[in-house]
Structures are given as C-alpha cells and as structure tokens.
Design a protein around this motif. Sequence first.
Motif, mmCIF file in Angstrom:
data_model
loop_
_atom_site.group_PDB
_atom_site.id
_atom_site.type_symbol
_atom_site.label_atom_id
_atom_site.label_comp_id
_atom_site.label_asym_id
_atom_site.label_seq_id
_atom_site.Cartn_x
_atom_site.Cartn_y
_atom_site.Cartn_z
ATOM 1 N N SER A 1 0.824 -1.205 0.000
ATOM 2 C CA SER A 1 0.000 0.000 0.000
ATOM 3 C C SER A 1 0.865 1.264 0.000
ATOM 4 C CB SER A 1 -0.945 0.009 1.188
ATOM 5 O OG SER A 1 -0.186 -0.194 2.357
ATOM 6 N N SER A 2 2.107 1.141 0.449
ATOM 7 C CA SER A 2 2.928 2.355 0.511
ATOM 8 C C SER A 2 3.296 2.804 -0.906
ATOM 9 C CB SER A 2 4.189 2.078 1.328
ATOM 10 O OG SER A 2 5.338 2.305 0.582
ATOM 11 N N PRO A 3 3.024 4.071 -1.237
ATOM 12 C CA PRO A 3 3.322 4.580 -2.569
ATOM 13 C C PRO A 3 4.812 4.451 -2.896
ATOM 14 C CG PRO A 3 2.086 6.188 -1.302
ATOM 15 C CD PRO A 3 2.437 5.086 -0.368
ATOM 16 N N TYR A 4 5.656 4.575 -1.869
ATOM 17 C CA TYR A 4 7.095 4.467 -2.085
ATOM 18 C C TYR A 4 7.456 3.073 -2.598
ATOM 19 C CZ TYR A 4 11.923 3.442 -0.826
ATOM 20 O OH TYR A 4 13.223 3.007 -0.844
ATOM 21 N N LYS A 5 6.901 2.065 -1.926
ATOM 22 C CA LYS A 5 7.220 0.695 -2.348
ATOM 23 C C LYS A 5 6.625 0.373 -3.710
ATOM 24 C CE LYS A 5 8.179 -1.377 2.094
ATOM 25 N NZ LYS A 5 7.547 -1.961 3.287
ATOM 26 N N LEU A 6 5.427 0.899 -3.956
ATOM 27 C CA LEU A 6 4.814 0.671 -5.273
ATOM 28 C C LEU A 6 5.688 1.267 -6.372
ATOM 29 C CD1 LEU A 6 1.037 1.313 -4.542
ATOM 30 C CD2 LEU A 6 2.082 -0.842 -5.259
ATOM 31 N N GLN A 7 6.223 2.452 -6.061
ATOM 32 C CA GLN A 7 7.058 3.085 -7.080
ATOM 33 C C GLN A 7 8.369 2.315 -7.277
ATOM 34 O OE1 GLN A 7 8.684 7.134 -6.642
ATOM 35 N NE2 GLN A 7 7.541 7.606 -8.503
ATOM 36 N N LEU A 8 8.905 1.794 -6.175
ATOM 37 C CA LEU A 8 10.129 0.997 -6.264
ATOM 38 C C LEU A 8 9.883 -0.220 -7.165
ATOM 39 C CD1 LEU A 8 12.932 1.266 -5.043
ATOM 40 C CD2 LEU A 8 12.251 -0.370 -3.288
ATOM 41 N N LEU A 9 8.745 -0.879 -6.968
ATOM 42 C CA LEU A 9 8.409 -2.038 -7.801
ATOM 43 C C LEU A 9 8.243 -1.631 -9.263
ATOM 44 C CD1 LEU A 9 5.883 -3.877 -5.455
ATOM 45 C CD2 LEU A 9 8.127 -4.705 -6.175
ATOM 46 N N THR A 10 7.678 -0.425 -9.462
ATOM 47 C CA THR A 10 7.510 0.061 -10.820
ATOM 48 C C THR A 10 8.873 0.289 -11.483
ATOM 49 O OG1 THR A 10 5.543 1.184 -10.052
ATOM 50 C CG2 THR A 10 6.349 1.790 -12.239
ATOM 51 N N PHE A 11 9.799 0.849 -10.696
ATOM 52 C CA PHE A 11 11.149 1.072 -11.224
ATOM 53 C C PHE A 11 11.817 -0.250 -11.591
ATOM 54 C CE2 PHE A 11 11.369 5.420 -9.185
ATOM 55 C CZ PHE A 11 11.409 6.078 -10.405
ATOM 56 N N ILE A 12 11.550 -1.294 -10.795
ATOM 57 C CA ILE A 12 12.121 -2.601 -11.143
ATOM 58 C C ILE A 12 11.616 -3.030 -12.517
ATOM 59 C CG2 ILE A 12 12.195 -5.059 -10.544
ATOM 60 C CD1 ILE A 12 12.115 -4.296 -7.635
ATOM 61 N N GLY A 13 10.326 -2.789 -12.770
ATOM 62 C CA GLY A 13 9.763 -3.150 -14.073
ATOM 63 C C GLY A 13 10.439 -2.387 -15.205
ATOM 64 N N ILE A 14 10.628 -1.074 -15.002
ATOM 65 C CA ILE A 14 11.268 -0.251 -16.037
ATOM 66 C C ILE A 14 12.705 -0.718 -16.269
ATOM 67 C CG2 ILE A 14 12.117 2.075 -16.543
ATOM 68 C CD1 ILE A 14 9.604 3.157 -15.159
ATOM 69 N N ASN A 15 13.418 -0.959 -15.166
ATOM 70 C CA ASN A 15 14.801 -1.427 -15.297
ATOM 71 C C ASN A 15 14.888 -2.811 -15.920
ATOM 72 O OD1 ASN A 15 16.013 0.872 -14.350
ATOM 73 N ND2 ASN A 15 15.932 0.234 -12.202
ATOM 74 N N THR A 16 13.842 -3.635 -15.690
ATOM 75 C CA THR A 16 13.823 -4.945 -16.317
ATOM 76 C C THR A 16 13.804 -4.804 -17.844
ATOM 77 O OG1 THR A 16 12.700 -5.952 -14.442
ATOM 78 C CG2 THR A 16 12.508 -7.091 -16.551
ATOM 79 N N LEU A 17 13.018 -3.844 -18.324
ATOM 80 C CA LEU A 17 12.989 -3.598 -19.769
ATOM 81 C C LEU A 17 14.373 -3.207 -20.288
ATOM 82 C CD1 LEU A 17 9.699 -1.598 -20.382
ATOM 83 C CD2 LEU A 17 10.299 -3.830 -21.319
ATOM 84 N N LEU A 18 15.038 -2.326 -19.533
ATOM 85 C CA LEU A 18 16.379 -1.896 -19.937
ATOM 86 C C LEU A 18 17.346 -3.074 -19.972
ATOM 87 C CD1 LEU A 18 16.818 1.403 -17.881
ATOM 88 C CD2 LEU A 18 16.449 1.186 -20.337
#
Lengths: 316, 269
Positions: free
Chosen positions: A18-35
């Motif tokens: 639920s924490s927006p910080y952790k959600l964003q961290l997970l989102t960054f993992i997704g973006i970095n996975t693409l890279l």
Amino acid sequence: MRYLFFIAAVLAAGFLTSSPYKLQLLTFIGINTLLALGLNMLMGYTGQISLGHAAFYGLGAYTSGVLTVHYHWSPWLGLAAAIVLAVAAAFFIALPLLQLSGFYLGMGTLGFGMIMFVVFRQMSLTGGDSGLVGIPGLFIGPLSLDSPRNYLFFVWAVAIISIFLCERLIHSRIGRALRAIHDSERAASSMGIDTGKLKVHIFVLSAVLAAVAGFLYAHLVSFISPSSFDFLVSVRMVTMVVIGGMASIWGSLLGAAVLTVLPETLTVFSEYEMIVYGLVLIVIMILLPQGLFRGVLDIYERAGSKAGKASARSQG
Amino acid sequence: MNALEARQEKPLPVLRVEAVCKSFGGIQALNDVTFDVPAGSIFSLIGPNGAGKTTLLNLVTGSFPADSGQVVFRETMLNGRKAHERVALGIARTFQNIELFGSMSVLENVLVGRHVKTRCGFLGAMARLPRTIGEEREARSRAMELLDFVGLRDAASQRSTDLPFGWQRFLEIARALATGPRILLLDEPASGLNAVETSSLAELLEKIRKSGVTLLLVEHDMSLVMKVSDRVLVLNHGMKLAEGTPCEVQANEAVIAAYLGRDKAGPRC
C-alpha cells in the motif's frame, strides 16, 4: 505456467503493497527490467557490448516528454514517435559501429552515449540542465494510470509481454543465429548467417526496448533531466545484465531487481553506501560468475543431485 | 578407374578456379592458380605448410577477396559475393581449428546449419506462426537425420564442446551438411584424429559423396588423401605444382622432391 506464476506474483505484490514508495520501487524494477532485457539481447545473447544504452533510454524519455509538454501531443503518439526515433538512431549508429568489435565497440557506443548526453543538456527544447517539467501522466481511454498501483500494473504488463516475446525470439531460428554470432562470428557466417545485418537488427530491438523504458519513466516521474541518462546509467544497465546473468532473460529481471533495491536499502550505510554497493557486486561476481540467476540455479541443482546421491547410497 | 574417368568427363565442373592470385603484404600466397572441381568428385588440395591451401579455401568461401582471377560456382561468378551468400548458393565448409558453437547443444549446432533453409524473421519468431512451428519441426527432424548420418544421434542433447575431439569434427561436418551444400570444403578434417577415427572419416567422406555432395579436401594425411581422392592438386609456394589422379601425383618427380619425399613416392596402382 511460469508466466501465470509471474503474473500472479505481480498482482499479489501490487495489491498487498500500500505504501506509494514501495509501489514506485516495484515500478522502477519493471522499467529497469525492460532496460536490462534489451541490453541482454544485445550483450548476453549476441555478444556485442554497448556502453551507451542510456542514450536510447533518454531518447525515449525526451521524445515523448518534449512532444507532450511543448506540442501537447497525446503520450501514445509520443511513444510512437519515440520508437520511430529510436529505430532510426539505432540504425544510423549501428551501421558504422557494429563493424567494430570488443573494446572498440565499447568505446564507440560510449562516445554515442556522451554525444546524446550533451544533446539532452544543450538543446533548449529539452530544458537543458534544469530538465523538462510537467510531463503528463498516462490514460488508457478513461482509465487513469496516475495512481501508483495502476502504473505499476501497466509497466509490468509491458515488461511481461516483452519478456514473453524475447523468450520466443531466443528459442527460434533468429535466437540461435544470435547465439551463434556470440560463440563464433566466423562460424556463424559460414552457416549462411548475415551477421552484419542481424547485429544491426538486434541493436535496434534493444534500443527500442530502452526507448519504451524511457517513455514509461518520463510519464511516471513527470520530470526528467540529463543526469538520469548519463554514462553511469549506461554502466548500471551493463551491471544489471552481468549481475543477473548474461544470456538469461529471467536473469535480467533479477539483475534489475537487485540493482534497483540495493541502492535504496543501502542508504542506512549513509556515506559508505557506494563502498558497500561495490563490495556486494564484487562478491556476487566472485561467487557467482555466471550471474545470480544461473548461479543460484546451479547451487539448487547441485544440492538436489547431492541429496539424490545420498539417498541412493543409503538405499544401496 | 574407368568409372572414375567417366565421372571426370561430366561437362560442368561444380567449382572453377581461374588464374587466382592473392598476396598478403609482400607474401604471394597464391599465384595464378587454375583448376576445376568435377561434380560428384572428391578433390584434394595438398602441399607443404604455407603453400596456400587454406588461403584458397578462404577465397572460395569468401572470407576475403582475390587480388585477381575468378572463382565460378556452377554458373555463378562468386567474386564480390559475401560469405553468407555463398552458403545459400550451396558452398559449405568446416574449419581447421574446430569452431563449434560452444554454448549450444549438439543438436542446436546442427540447427544453426539449417539457417539458410528456413525463413522466419524477428516477427515470425515472436508471433510463432503455424508456418514457423512447421519450419522448426522440419529443421529438427532434418538435423536429427544428419546426426544419425554422422553417428552422433545419441549425443544430440550434450553440450557440443563436451564431445570428444573426434566427434566434434564429425559434428562440424554434420553442421555444414545441414546448410544443404552442393560442395563441402573440409580444412584438414583428419588432423588430431586417431587411426580408427580417420578410417571412419574416410567412410563418411565416401557416404557424403554418394549422397551427391562434391568434396574439396585440404589434408596432410597422405594415406587418407590417396585412398579417397579422385583428383589431387599439389600447391607449392602458392603455385600449382601438379594435378592429376592420386597415382599420377604420387609418381610426379616434382611433387616427390617438393613434398612427398622418396618413401611415399612411387606408383602403387
């Protein structure tokens, strides 16, 4: 089956956090996975190093950013433009660069990354050093992706589809040809593989993945500046591939996760952060030179076969 | 020998090398070399080290261009064509120092050889169309046939570089055959093989020829060359020293002096 498990994991992570910080961290993992995925196709599978991939990441981010901020285009048209531009730039740069190999290719792509960095800094359209502000969020029809959770799901949908397609590519005639180029370019061309053409094509594919990642990044953070696409970012992308495992699609995911989460968790070491970070990477490389994914799998398999032998012995 | 002579009289040579010259820096590696490889034959290139044999092979496969002269494959002029295009025309090769794809299994190595016989591109692979699946299935069955042909079927799933050395050579031949060649160029296939392996290599070469593939052989093992070849070309210092049947070459004084030596000389046929 693997994908169902993967999708379930993403959904669970999204809904249980639920924490927006952790959600964003997970989102960054997704973006970095693409890279990492894109670079792994080029580096891990085809054996062509690029030290300038942040240029394509930045190209994707800035193309869509500039078009939406200054020209009020729809972000989706911005995405299309970003992809077209990345394809064009990659073709243009790959034709001369991929004649090089090894260190020289590394230096050449490094130079390209530097040039693009200067372009991002100097152009008035990109806002120069102070960056580009006010990049709009994304909508799919009426559905806003503004909430961190929706954006997370969107990014991971893109990542999972990309992984799926890349995995199919690797297990095909083209994938074998790419690996053949990695193993021996001479032998590959003696098999009738047009190695020059194929290297350009895979370079373009990896540039497109980086540009898509850049697009996702720009519309997530709404503010971009040149420092997000500098040389260190290119190096971080290479590190993700190497740490996760060269020529391993799932390794890209792991490498991206480690390199996204590690710097965040290391902030407790405050000023020693970079030292600890470096040490962790060194230790991983010494203990698991094949990368995390293959390395952990090997340990698991070895433990399995040892257990198997032990039980066979006790029965015999 | 009559059957053999009849074969040589077939009108169209599969490969024609005409007045080819090549120098590297100041060294004249090949000087005005001309010969025809008759279709369906086993044609050997022999000569001392540095005579230009491998250079000649590389000119035919397109690793680098000739300074002058031309190479004609059936009715196609090869000058200016890239190496990978020549494979599609029907020219395959193996390497003196085995060059297998080390990260791949034995089967995958042969599958790479099917590259020119299959079509699917990036999008086809990602979409995995029915056509792609069918093509892949066909490639696999052909690859297994070829592994069977060289006697490596049981090793299909092993990692290629884990094979014993001799088997690696056979795998390289299977991989080259997978490209569907009309002519197969073998660069010292017997080097590093023991006597047993060499004799099974000789059998394999005969089998390949019977399947309709012409063979161009660069080889140092004289007993193998004399046993399997229909014609032999002797190179010395980049020049053609002699050409003929194994008997003729073995009896040739110049060849004896430059390469074979007295003990291997003399007509045995």
